[in-house]
Design a protein around this motif. Structure first.
Motif, short mmCIF file in Angstrom:
data_model
loop_
_atom_site.label_atom_id
_atom_site.label_comp_id
_atom_site.label_asym_id
_atom_site.label_seq_id
_atom_site.Cartn_x
_atom_site.Cartn_y
_atom_site.Cartn_z
N ALA A 157 0.85 -1.23 -0.08
CA ALA A 157 0.01 0.24 -0.02
C ALA A 157 0.95 1.20 -0.08
CB ALA A 157 -0.91 0.02 1.42
N PRO A 158 0.59 2.29 -0.61
CA PRO A 158 1.35 3.35 -0.72
C PRO A 158 1.15 4.38 0.42
CG PRO A 158 -0.46 3.80 -2.02
CD PRO A 158 -0.52 2.18 -1.81
N TRP A 159 -0.01 4.09 1.02
CA TRP A 159 -0.15 4.87 2.40
C TRP A 159 0.43 4.15 3.45
CZ3 TRP A 159 -2.26 1.30 5.24
CH2 TRP A 159 -3.41 0.10 4.75
N GLY A 160 0.36 5.15 4.78
CA GLY A 160 1.18 4.31 5.74
C GLY A 160 2.74 4.51 5.88
N ALA A 161 3.33 5.42 5.00
CA ALA A 161 4.66 5.51 4.77
C ALA A 161 5.14 6.91 4.65
CB ALA A 161 5.22 4.45 3.81
N LEU A 162 6.40 7.27 4.67
CA LEU A 162 6.95 8.49 4.42
C LEU A 162 8.27 7.95 3.69
CD1 LEU A 162 6.89 11.49 4.50
CD2 LEU A 162 8.21 11.22 6.71
N SER A 163 8.66 8.68 2.46
CA SER A 163 9.71 8.20 1.89
C SER A 163 10.44 9.40 0.91
CB SER A 163 9.29 7.39 0.62
OG SER A 163 8.18 7.87 -0.17
N SER A 164 11.54 9.33 0.71
CA SER A 164 12.28 10.42 0.17
C SER A 164 11.81 10.58 -0.85
CB SER A 164 13.95 10.07 0.28
OG SER A 164 14.51 10.94 -0.63
N LYS A 165 11.55 11.99 -1.36
CA LYS A 165 11.26 12.35 -2.71
C LYS A 165 12.26 11.90 -3.89
CE LYS A 165 8.87 15.23 -5.72
NZ LYS A 165 9.81 15.42 -6.82
N ILE A 166 13.55 11.64 -3.39
CA ILE A 166 14.42 11.29 -4.39
C ILE A 166 14.14 9.93 -5.16
CG2 ILE A 166 16.99 10.40 -5.01
CD1 ILE A 166 17.55 12.74 -2.67
N ILE A 167 13.30 9.08 -4.29
CA ILE A 167 13.00 7.68 -4.62
C ILE A 167 12.13 7.77 -5.85
CG2 ILE A 167 11.78 5.62 -4.06
CD1 ILE A 167 13.17 5.61 -1.33
N TRP A 168 11.23 8.81 -5.79
CA TRP A 168 10.27 8.96 -6.71
C TRP A 168 10.91 9.48 -8.23
CZ3 TRP A 168 6.15 5.75 -6.12
CH2 TRP A 168 5.99 5.38 -4.70
N ASP A 169 12.02 9.76 -8.09
CA ASP A 169 12.53 10.28 -9.48
C ASP A 169 12.74 9.05 -10.38
OD1 ASP A 169 12.74 12.77 -8.59
OD2 ASP A 169 14.88 12.57 -7.81
N THR A 170 12.92 7.91 -9.95
CA THR A 170 13.05 6.80 -10.78
C THR A 170 11.91 5.54 -10.32
OG1 THR A 170 14.18 5.78 -8.85
CG2 THR A 170 15.78 6.96 -10.54
N VAL A 171 11.15 5.72 -9.54
CA VAL A 171 10.08 4.86 -9.33
C VAL A 171 8.69 5.46 -9.43
CG1 VAL A 171 8.80 3.25 -7.72
CG2 VAL A 171 11.51 3.61 -7.47
N ARG A 172 8.02 4.91 -10.37
CA ARG A 172 6.43 5.67 -10.53
C ARG A 172 5.49 4.46 -10.69
NH1 ARG A 172 6.15 11.29 -11.78
NH2 ARG A 172 8.18 12.17 -10.76
N PHE A 173 4.16 5.23 -10.32
CA PHE A 173 2.89 4.24 -10.63
C PHE A 173 2.60 3.74 -12.08
CE2 PHE A 173 2.59 6.04 -6.39
CZ PHE A 173 2.34 5.00 -5.35
N PRO A 174 2.09 2.66 -12.36
CA PRO A 174 2.08 2.51 -13.97
C PRO A 174 0.63 3.03 -14.43
CG PRO A 174 1.18 0.58 -12.28
CD PRO A 174 1.92 1.59 -11.57
#
Length: 331
Positions: A157-174
């Protein structure tokens, strides 16, 4: 103190969005923005979002034509200006120390991702006492991915978490795909150097009868099955020594699909490959000592009769859904 971007995809949740946003603006952690991505709602959700943005300048609203939750989350990421990102579903709520707790986990453990526990709420107010002893566990990103696939500590699940914005530079939802969390979260964890889990249950997932988790149809589950196959291929290629964890998650997914799909002539074309996946991977699950006991037992029973297991899963699913509906009616 770092800035956090709270991304909330919104689609036809006019009955719930006020409570969701009320829980967000009362956070003890103050340096954040709320990005509301109106995904082409055709009820009053968009208007409600605009009204909230007029009351609090930390709230930003973006309106788009409907493209699905995956694209809505990606659009929110594109608009985010924070150092960290978290996702909240617009029919859920969070405790007032949700952001503070997750950020403290990241800061104290020098982690890229922090994950907390959650509570499923059928109705009323969730129990927010959190009196049980706190459990904090550190993982490398690869270890966290494996734990996720074994369904220990984490869920897809994407909720319940906090993540570095840098991770989302390479990972995206389809984009444009359903069951997008299953296709994405394991890659998010794998991209991290360190992930920390804290057991405090500060995210409240409301199980409304019209929630997407109860919206079941063949097209959705076909995409779910495809995501599971892609996940196995990804882990085989990138982390071959952890492939058993991918088989375990695929096995669980197959049985979830069966619970939501009636055994009928109309569904036979879809069920055949699901049964086929179970037959291909059950031997790995049975031999895997890291696998959940109930999965190993189900794998053994599948040798007796997959049809029987399918029937039992359908009964369990219908009883659970009826309970949710009845709880809603008594409110």
């Amino acid at each position: 103190m770092s800035k956090i971007s709270i991304i909330i995809p919104v689609y036809n949740t006019e009955k719930y969005i006020d409570e969701c946003l009320s829980s967000c603006i009362n956070q003890t952690y103050k340096d954040y923005e709320i990005i509301l991505v109106d995904d082409g709602s055709n009820d009053n959700s968009g208007v409600i979002c605009d009204d909230w943005s007029k009351k609090d300048d930390r709230i930003k609203v973006f309106h788009y034509e409907n493209a699905g939750a995956a694209t809505a989350r990606n659009r929110g990421i594109d608009r985010a200006t924070g150092d960290y990102v978290c996702f909240i579903d617009s029919d859920d709520r969070i405790a007032n120390n949700y952001l503070e707790y997750l950020y403290s986990l990241i800061s104290n453990h020098t982690a890229d991702i922090a994950v907390c526990g959650h509570t499923d709420v059928l109705d009323g107010t969730p129990d927010s006492t959190n009196d049980e002893k706190e459990d904090i566990v550190e993982f490398t990103g690869e270890e966290a991915m494996e734990s996720l696939l074994y369904q220990k500590y984490f869920i897809s699940a994407p909720w319940g978490a906090l993540s570095s914005k840098i991770i989302w530079d390479t990972v995206r939802f389809p984009d444009g795909r359903r069951v997008e969390d299953v296709a994405t979260i394991y890659k998010e964890y794998a991209a991290a150097k360190k992930v920390v889990y804290g057991s405090k249950k500060l995210y409240y997932r409301y199980l409304w009868p019209d929630s997407t988790i109860y919206t079941t149809f063949i097209e959705k589950n076909s995409e779910y099955q495809k995501h599971l196959s892609d996940m196995v291929a990804y882990v085989k290629q990138q982390y071959p020594e952890r492939v058993n964890s991918a088989y375990h998650r695929q096995f669980s997914g197959c049985f979830q699909i069966l619970s939501e799909t009636s055994k009928s002539k109309e569904n036979a074309y879809f069920l055949k490959p699901v049964y086929g996946d179970i037959r291909k991977i059950r031997k790995y699950v049975i031999k895997d000592r890291k696998a959940r006991i109930k999965n190993r037992v189900a794998a053994l029973l599948s040798y007796v009769s997959i049809d029987l297991l399918h029937a039992l899963l359908r009964v369990y699913y219908r009883i659970h859904l009826k309970r949710v509906v009845n709880q809603k009616k008594t409110k």
